[in-house]
Scaffold this motif. Structure first.
Motif, mmCIF file in Angstrom:
data_model
loop_
_atom_site.group_PDB
_atom_site.id
_atom_site.type_symbol
_atom_site.label_atom_id
_atom_site.label_comp_id
_atom_site.label_asym_id
_atom_site.label_seq_id
_atom_site.Cartn_x
_atom_site.Cartn_y
_atom_site.Cartn_z
ATOM 1 N N ALA A 142 29.512 -81.236 -40.452
ATOM 2 C CA ALA A 142 29.937 -79.881 -40.788
ATOM 3 C C ALA A 142 30.333 -79.169 -39.498
ATOM 4 C CB ALA A 142 28.809 -79.119 -41.486
ATOM 5 N N TYR A 143 31.490 -78.501 -39.521
ATOM 6 C CA TYR A 143 31.947 -77.784 -38.334
ATOM 7 C C TYR A 143 31.358 -76.378 -38.245
ATOM 8 C CZ TYR A 143 35.257 -81.426 -37.071
ATOM 9 O OH TYR A 143 35.812 -82.620 -36.679
ATOM 10 N N GLY A 144 30.753 -75.879 -39.303
ATOM 11 C CA GLY A 144 30.038 -74.614 -39.227
ATOM 12 C C GLY A 144 30.821 -73.390 -39.638
ATOM 13 N N LEU A 145 32.155 -73.443 -39.631
ATOM 14 C CA LEU A 145 32.933 -72.261 -39.989
ATOM 15 C C LEU A 145 32.631 -71.781 -41.401
ATOM 16 C CD1 LEU A 145 36.480 -73.013 -38.527
ATOM 17 C CD2 LEU A 145 34.856 -71.307 -37.728
ATOM 18 N N ILE A 146 32.317 -72.708 -42.288
ATOM 19 C CA ILE A 146 32.118 -72.363 -43.692
ATOM 20 C C ILE A 146 30.930 -71.431 -43.888
ATOM 21 C CG2 ILE A 146 30.602 -74.293 -44.258
ATOM 22 C CD1 ILE A 146 33.507 -72.957 -46.425
ATOM 23 N N SER A 147 29.981 -71.405 -42.955
ATOM 24 C CA SER A 147 28.817 -70.539 -43.135
ATOM 25 C C SER A 147 29.208 -69.069 -43.182
ATOM 26 C CB SER A 147 27.782 -70.782 -42.033
ATOM 27 O OG SER A 147 28.329 -70.514 -40.758
ATOM 28 N N GLY A 148 30.367 -68.728 -42.620
ATOM 29 C CA GLY A 148 30.856 -67.363 -42.717
ATOM 30 C C GLY A 148 31.201 -66.952 -44.139
ATOM 31 N N LEU A 149 31.247 -67.918 -45.055
ATOM 32 C CA LEU A 149 31.531 -67.603 -46.453
ATOM 33 C C LEU A 149 30.509 -66.638 -47.028
ATOM 34 C CD1 LEU A 149 33.530 -68.376 -48.750
ATOM 35 C CD2 LEU A 149 31.889 -70.143 -49.426
ATOM 36 N N ALA A 150 29.274 -66.706 -46.515
ATOM 37 C CA ALA A 150 28.213 -65.833 -47.021
ATOM 38 C C ALA A 150 28.443 -64.366 -46.676
ATOM 39 C CB ALA A 150 26.855 -66.298 -46.489
ATOM 40 N N ALA A 151 29.360 -64.098 -45.752
ATOM 41 C CA ALA A 151 29.725 -62.712 -45.438
ATOM 42 C C ALA A 151 30.905 -62.245 -46.266
ATOM 43 C CB ALA A 151 30.053 -62.589 -43.952
ATOM 44 N N ARG A 152 31.497 -63.148 -47.044
ATOM 45 C CA ARG A 152 32.712 -62.832 -47.781
ATOM 46 C C ARG A 152 32.519 -62.829 -49.296
ATOM 47 N NH1 ARG A 152 33.570 -64.909 -42.942
ATOM 48 N NH2 ARG A 152 35.471 -64.392 -41.795
ATOM 49 N N ILE A 153 31.554 -63.611 -49.785
ATOM 50 C CA ILE A 153 31.211 -63.585 -51.201
ATOM 51 C C ILE A 153 29.687 -63.485 -51.285
ATOM 52 C CG2 ILE A 153 33.246 -64.953 -51.819
ATOM 53 C CD1 ILE A 153 31.403 -67.360 -52.269
ATOM 54 N N PRO A 154 29.112 -63.192 -52.450
ATOM 55 C CA PRO A 154 27.653 -63.070 -52.534
ATOM 56 C C PRO A 154 26.918 -64.308 -52.005
ATOM 57 C CG PRO A 154 28.660 -62.185 -54.509
ATOM 58 C CD PRO A 154 29.762 -62.818 -53.723
ATOM 59 N N HIS A 155 25.794 -64.056 -51.378
ATOM 60 C CA HIS A 155 25.021 -65.097 -50.687
ATOM 61 C C HIS A 155 24.720 -66.303 -51.569
ATOM 62 C CE1 HIS A 155 20.922 -66.750 -49.756
ATOM 63 N NE2 HIS A 155 21.539 -67.014 -48.626
#
Length: 245
Positions: free
Chosen positions: A126-139
């Motif tokens: 995992a490159y880690g960028l996807i973790s920012g998804l939690a700031a864009r849609i509900p946790h």
């Protein structure tokens, strides 16, 4: 050429065009996509629409048979600053880095056959960028996408807030271009300020900062036995046997 670039009035169309590999990312594609983002940033065009071109898929993610060294650099705003709006027009599968690209885009229009898939937990990297998804849609929804590693159909993605609209596949590009034209017709200074305000003052981290903070961990995973096993299992179409090392 794996990335095509064309101007349509005030809109730039960036076309991922490697249909023989279902738009899988290799080093050449990452380099070409970075150049496309630079060209867009320096251009007079006000909005970019990124599409999957001739392939039935937006992208199936990184090419595990020709693994790019820094696939994350193809995501707008990571290696190349992008201060103008980006719209993703997604058909078929958007996998891995495709999901990160959708996450980084300001808007996303999905065809009714689109499916979002973050598959890295089943590959071993995992490159880690996807973790920012939690700031864009509900946790809880973000964690479902990341941890289950199951396809998210277009209508489900719409209800999650991953996409703005779902349209019949033949209408995908025209709809995305109409959204882009609507934005391009607005005051460009206001549009760019609103994007900057959200990217740098509302969201916890910009994609660039997040990438820099996670790259050391990513290098550990790239060199891990689990990633070697995950690649071999994927290519061999067998279940991987991970050891945690």
């Amino acid at each position: 050429m794996s990335i095509l670039y064309e101007n349509v009035g005030a809109v730039a169309r960036i076309i991922i065009d490697r249909p023989e590999a279902h738009n899988a990312f290799d080093d050449a594609m990452v380099t070409a996509l970075c150049e496309a983002w630079r060209r867009f940033e320096a251009s007079e065009q006000r909005v970019a629409v990124v599409t999957g071109g001739r392939s039935k898929h937006f992208t199936v993610g990184a090419d595990l048979k020709a693994m790019p060294a820094d696939v994350w650099q193809g995501v707008p705003g990571v290696a190349v600053p992008v201060s103008k709006p980006v719209i993703a027009a997604v058909q078929g599968y958007a996998v891995g880095v495709g999901m990160a690209l959708v996450q980084a885009a300001d808007l996303c229009i999905a065809a009714d056959d689109a499916q979002m898939l973050y598959s890295e937990p089943r590959v071993g990297l995992a490159y880690g960028l996807i973790s920012g998804l939690a700031a864009r849609i509900p946790h809880k929804l973000a964690m479902e996408v990341m941890l289950r590693a199951k396809p998210v159909p277009a209508q489900r993605a719409l209800s999650m807030g991953l996409v703005n609209a779902v349209v019949p596949s033949p209408e995908l590009v025209d709809t995305a271009m109409q959204y882009a034209t609507d934005i391009a017709d607005a005051a460009p200074l206001v549009v760019r300020w609103l994007k900057e305000s959200v990217d740098h003052h509302v969201l916890p981290d910009s994609p660039t900062v997040h990438a820099l903070r996670t790259m050391e961990r990513v290098r550990e995973m790239i060199e891990s036995r689990d990633f070697a096993e995950g690649k071999d299992a994927f290519v061999s179409r067998r279940a991987p046997k991970f050891t945690g090392s």
